[in-house]
Design an enzyme around this catalytic site. Sequence first.
Site, PDB file in Angstrom:
ATOM      1  N   ARG A 103       0.858  -1.138   0.087  1.00 33.53           N
ATOM      2  CA  ARG A 103      -0.019  -0.074  -0.060  1.00 33.53           C
ATOM      3  C   ARG A 103       1.087   1.352  -0.018  1.00 33.53           C
ATOM      4  O   ARG A 103       0.539   2.174  -0.549  1.00 33.53           O
ATOM      5  CB  ARG A 103      -0.768   0.038   1.175  1.00 33.53           C
ATOM      6  CG  ARG A 103      -1.916  -0.962   1.000  1.00 33.53           C
ATOM      7  CD  ARG A 103      -3.131  -0.541   2.265  1.00 33.53           C
ATOM      8  NE  ARG A 103      -3.863   0.385   1.941  1.00 33.53           N
ATOM      9  CZ  ARG A 103      -4.978   0.498   1.121  1.00 33.53           C
ATOM     10  NH1 ARG A 103      -5.624  -0.586   0.527  1.00 33.53           N
ATOM     11  NH2 ARG A 103      -5.585   1.740   0.774  1.00 33.53           N
ATOM     12  N   ASN A 112      -7.829   8.886   5.904  1.00 32.80           N
ATOM     13  CA  ASN A 112      -6.665   8.672   4.939  1.00 32.80           C
ATOM     14  C   ASN A 112      -5.316   8.728   5.465  1.00 32.80           C
ATOM     15  O   ASN A 112      -4.772   9.710   6.050  1.00 32.80           O
ATOM     16  CB  ASN A 112      -7.020   9.636   3.591  1.00 32.80           C
ATOM     17  CG  ASN A 112      -8.267   9.333   2.939  1.00 32.80           C
ATOM     18  OD1 ASN A 112      -8.904   8.396   3.119  1.00 32.80           O
ATOM     19  ND2 ASN A 112      -8.575  10.100   1.759  1.00 32.80           N
ATOM     20  N   HIS A 140      -6.822   7.905  11.294  1.00 28.47           N
ATOM     21  CA  HIS A 140      -6.516   6.712  11.357  1.00 28.47           C
ATOM     22  C   HIS A 140      -5.016   6.463  11.031  1.00 28.47           C
ATOM     23  O   HIS A 140      -4.656   5.374  10.762  1.00 28.47           O
ATOM     24  CB  HIS A 140      -7.220   6.022  10.026  1.00 28.47           C
ATOM     25  CG  HIS A 140      -8.592   5.983  10.461  1.00 28.47           C
ATOM     26  ND1 HIS A 140      -9.624   5.513   9.597  1.00 28.47           N
ATOM     27  CD2 HIS A 140      -9.241   5.953  11.512  1.00 28.47           C
ATOM     28  CE1 HIS A 140     -10.993   5.362  10.136  1.00 28.47           C
ATOM     29  NE2 HIS A 140     -10.833   5.922  11.182  1.00 28.47           N
ATOM     30  N   CYS A 152       7.090   1.614  17.578  1.00 31.46           N
ATOM     31  CA  CYS A 152       7.144   0.527  18.250  1.00 31.46           C
ATOM     32  C   CYS A 152       6.232  -0.365  18.343  1.00 31.46           C
ATOM     33  O   CYS A 152       5.146   0.080  19.012  1.00 31.46           O
ATOM     34  CB  CYS A 152       8.025   0.833  19.464  1.00 31.46           C
ATOM     35  SG  CYS A 152       8.705  -0.757  20.480  1.00 31.46           S
ATOM     36  N   CYS A 172       7.627   0.716  23.360  1.00 36.71           N
ATOM     37  CA  CYS A 172       8.923   1.188  24.216  1.00 36.71           C
ATOM     38  C   CYS A 172       8.767   2.698  24.325  1.00 36.71           C
ATOM     39  O   CYS A 172       9.409   3.307  25.364  1.00 36.71           O
ATOM     40  CB  CYS A 172      10.115   0.830  23.630  1.00 36.71           C
ATOM     41  SG  CYS A 172      10.759   1.486  22.398  1.00 36.71           S
ATOM     42  N   CYS A 214      14.708   0.123  20.535  1.00 41.13           N
ATOM     43  CA  CYS A 214      14.697  -0.917  21.333  1.00 41.13           C
ATOM     44  C   CYS A 214      14.896  -2.284  20.438  1.00 41.13           C
ATOM     45  O   CYS A 214      15.027  -3.265  21.211  1.00 41.13           O
ATOM     46  CB  CYS A 214      13.424  -1.260  22.364  1.00 41.13           C
ATOM     47  SG  CYS A 214      12.008  -1.711  21.401  1.00 41.13           S
ATOM     48  N   SER A 226     -17.401   5.519   3.353  1.00 40.21           N
ATOM     49  CA  SER A 226     -18.742   4.523   3.304  1.00 40.21           C
ATOM     50  C   SER A 226     -19.279   4.481   4.671  1.00 40.21           C
ATOM     51  O   SER A 226     -20.572   4.091   4.907  1.00 40.21           O
ATOM     52  CB  SER A 226     -18.065   3.124   3.117  1.00 40.21           C
ATOM     53  OG  SER A 226     -17.295   2.704   4.254  1.00 40.21           O
ATOM     54  N   PRO A 239     -20.411   9.206  -4.729  1.00 38.20           N
ATOM     55  CA  PRO A 239     -21.039   8.844  -6.170  1.00 38.20           C
ATOM     56  C   PRO A 239     -22.226   7.630  -5.815  1.00 38.20           C
ATOM     57  O   PRO A 239     -23.071   7.367  -6.604  1.00 38.20           O
ATOM     58  CB  PRO A 239     -20.176   8.417  -7.110  1.00 38.20           C
ATOM     59  CG  PRO A 239     -18.967   8.052  -6.252  1.00 38.20           C
ATOM     60  CD  PRO A 239     -19.017   8.813  -4.863  1.00 38.20           C
TER      61      PRO A 239
HETATM   62  N1  APR Z   1     -15.338  10.462  -4.881  1.00 42.56           N
HETATM   63  C1  APR Z   1     -16.032  10.253  -3.698  1.00 42.56           C
HETATM   64  N2  APR Z   1     -16.227   8.994  -3.335  1.00 42.56           N
HETATM   65  C2  APR Z   1     -15.936   7.936  -3.841  1.00 42.56           C
HETATM   66  C3  APR Z   1     -15.268   8.065  -5.116  1.00 42.56           C
HETATM   67  C4  APR Z   1     -15.024   9.372  -5.779  1.00 42.56           C
HETATM   68  N3  APR Z   1     -14.579   9.383  -6.665  1.00 42.56           N
HETATM   69  N4  APR Z   1     -15.027   6.655  -5.463  1.00 42.56           N
HETATM   70  C5  APR Z   1     -15.447   5.908  -4.518  1.00 42.56           C
HETATM   71  N5  APR Z   1     -16.094   6.712  -3.442  1.00 42.56           N
HETATM   72  C6  APR Z   1     -16.733   6.205  -2.231  1.00 42.56           C
HETATM   73  C7  APR Z   1     -17.202   5.017  -2.213  1.00 42.56           C
HETATM   74  O1  APR Z   1     -18.598   5.070  -2.739  1.00 42.56           O
HETATM   75  C8  APR Z   1     -17.156   4.507  -0.877  1.00 42.56           C
HETATM   76  O2  APR Z   1     -18.223   5.092  -0.194  1.00 42.56           O
HETATM   77  O3  APR Z   1     -15.499   6.148  -1.195  1.00 42.56           O
HETATM   78  C9  APR Z   1     -16.163   5.081  -0.318  1.00 42.56           C
HETATM   79  C10 APR Z   1     -14.824   4.341   0.261  1.00 42.56           C
HETATM   80  O4  APR Z   1     -15.455   3.679   1.249  1.00 42.56           O
HETATM   81  P1  APR Z   1     -14.358   2.776   2.057  1.00 42.56           P
HETATM   82  O5  APR Z   1     -13.522   1.833   1.006  1.00 42.56           O
HETATM   83  O6  APR Z   1     -14.975   2.090   3.016  1.00 42.56           O
HETATM   84  O7  APR Z   1     -13.119   3.588   2.670  1.00 42.56           O
HETATM   85  P2  APR Z   1     -13.409   4.535   3.715  1.00 42.56           P
HETATM   86  O8  APR Z   1     -15.005   4.941   4.349  1.00 42.56           O
HETATM   87  O9  APR Z   1     -12.450   5.653   3.890  1.00 42.56           O
HETATM   88  O10 APR Z   1     -13.172   3.624   5.196  1.00 42.56           O
HETATM   89  C11 APR Z   1     -12.905   4.067   6.297  1.00 42.56           C
HETATM   90  O11 APR Z   1     -11.873   2.011   7.132  1.00 42.56           O
HETATM   91  O12 APR Z   1     -10.573   0.657   6.150  1.00 42.56           O
HETATM   92  C12 APR Z   1     -10.837   1.393   7.236  1.00 42.56           C
HETATM   93  O13 APR Z   1      -9.092   2.646   8.358  1.00 42.56           O
HETATM   94  C13 APR Z   1      -9.564   2.205   6.986  1.00 42.56           C
HETATM   95  O14 APR Z   1      -9.629   4.730   6.875  1.00 42.56           O
HETATM   96  C14 APR Z   1     -10.366   3.596   6.577  1.00 42.56           C
HETATM   97  C15 APR Z   1     -11.687   3.484   7.104  1.00 42.56           C
END
Ligand code: APR
Length: 282
Positions: free
Chosen positions: A80, A113, A132, A140, A144, A179, A220, A245
């Site tokens: 990643r 993010n 996050h 660590c 420590c 450590c 999401s 979207p």
């Molecule tokens: N513009 C806006 N939204 C978008 C786009 C775009 N171009 N493309 C995708 N999406 C939306 C999707 O519809 C979805 O709702 O982005 C969202 C991504 O959702 P997740 O993959 O669940 O990501 P996120 O909500 O950031 O996850 C939250 O969970 O996995 C953990 O710690 C991690 O920070 C992350 C947290």
Amino acid sequence: MEKKIFSEEIKNVILEKLKGERKVSFLVGAGLSAESGIPTFRGKHGFWTSGSKNYTPQEIGTKRMFDINSNEVWRWFLYRISICNEAKPNLGHIELSKIEQLLPFRFHLISQNVDGLHFEPESLINTVYLIHGDLRFMRCSEECTKQLFKIPQELVDKKRTRETPITFEETELLKCPNCNSETRPHVLWFDELYNEYHYHLDTVLRIAKKTGLLFVIGTSGATNLPQRVVRNTLKRQGIVIDINPNENLFSKKLEKLKNGYIVKATSSDALTELRKIIAQSL
Ligand code: APR
């Protein structure tokens, strides 16, 4: 005629709130970085294959998995990291940084993010809370110290595929400089709790209470703190606007509320129009 992203009704609500003094906050998730080529977590490219088994991020991104197989968890994170290192800020990141310039003192960014794209020169955000963590750092695993260490540049710069193994030399680079125990990525895992020290828990909950206008973008809504942020803003009669979207947990909740609004759009389209609306209002 150019299609408008924000309806007249929503635009008027935004303009009305901009006249006030409460904070204008943004809560963003992986969708903001999707247009930079970074896979979202719950999208179809989020999984990780190890041996013959497919893992979801919710399975691999855990303390539990790190305790069982730290090498595999680091392999996923280094993969990643290499994607994030290649990625460039997209229009959404850049517009967000312009919006901060337009709203000094009122603007706050709460970001899920970990990709570092809020810190590039063209998309720099000054008031940002990473709830996050931050993939540019490790810490660590034995705690420590609470200190964060930059991930060594040679690890960051190496291009990786899903198959790239971690070499012995790289394992050594992933040791705690203090450590010599193993380090872990500086991120909140799925089976861990938020805290103030690393993840700004109390600070962002306070910001949410003082927020008059909250934009929730590209997430999401599956994680706990973002849900609490939205709840805190709504409770104090703040307006919450979900930009995505696709339907998500926030849009489902907000469509039933009088201070909730939904805008079906990508982050880059919506933030471009929003920046113009804000600029015109000043
Ligand atoms: N513009 C806006 N939204 C978008 C786009 C775009 N171009 N493309 C995708 N999406 C939306 C999707 O519809 C979805 O709702 O982005 C969202 C991504 O959702 P997740 O993959 O669940 O990501 P996120 O909500 O950031 O996850 C939250 O969970 O996995 C953990 O710690 C991690 O920070 C992350 C947290």
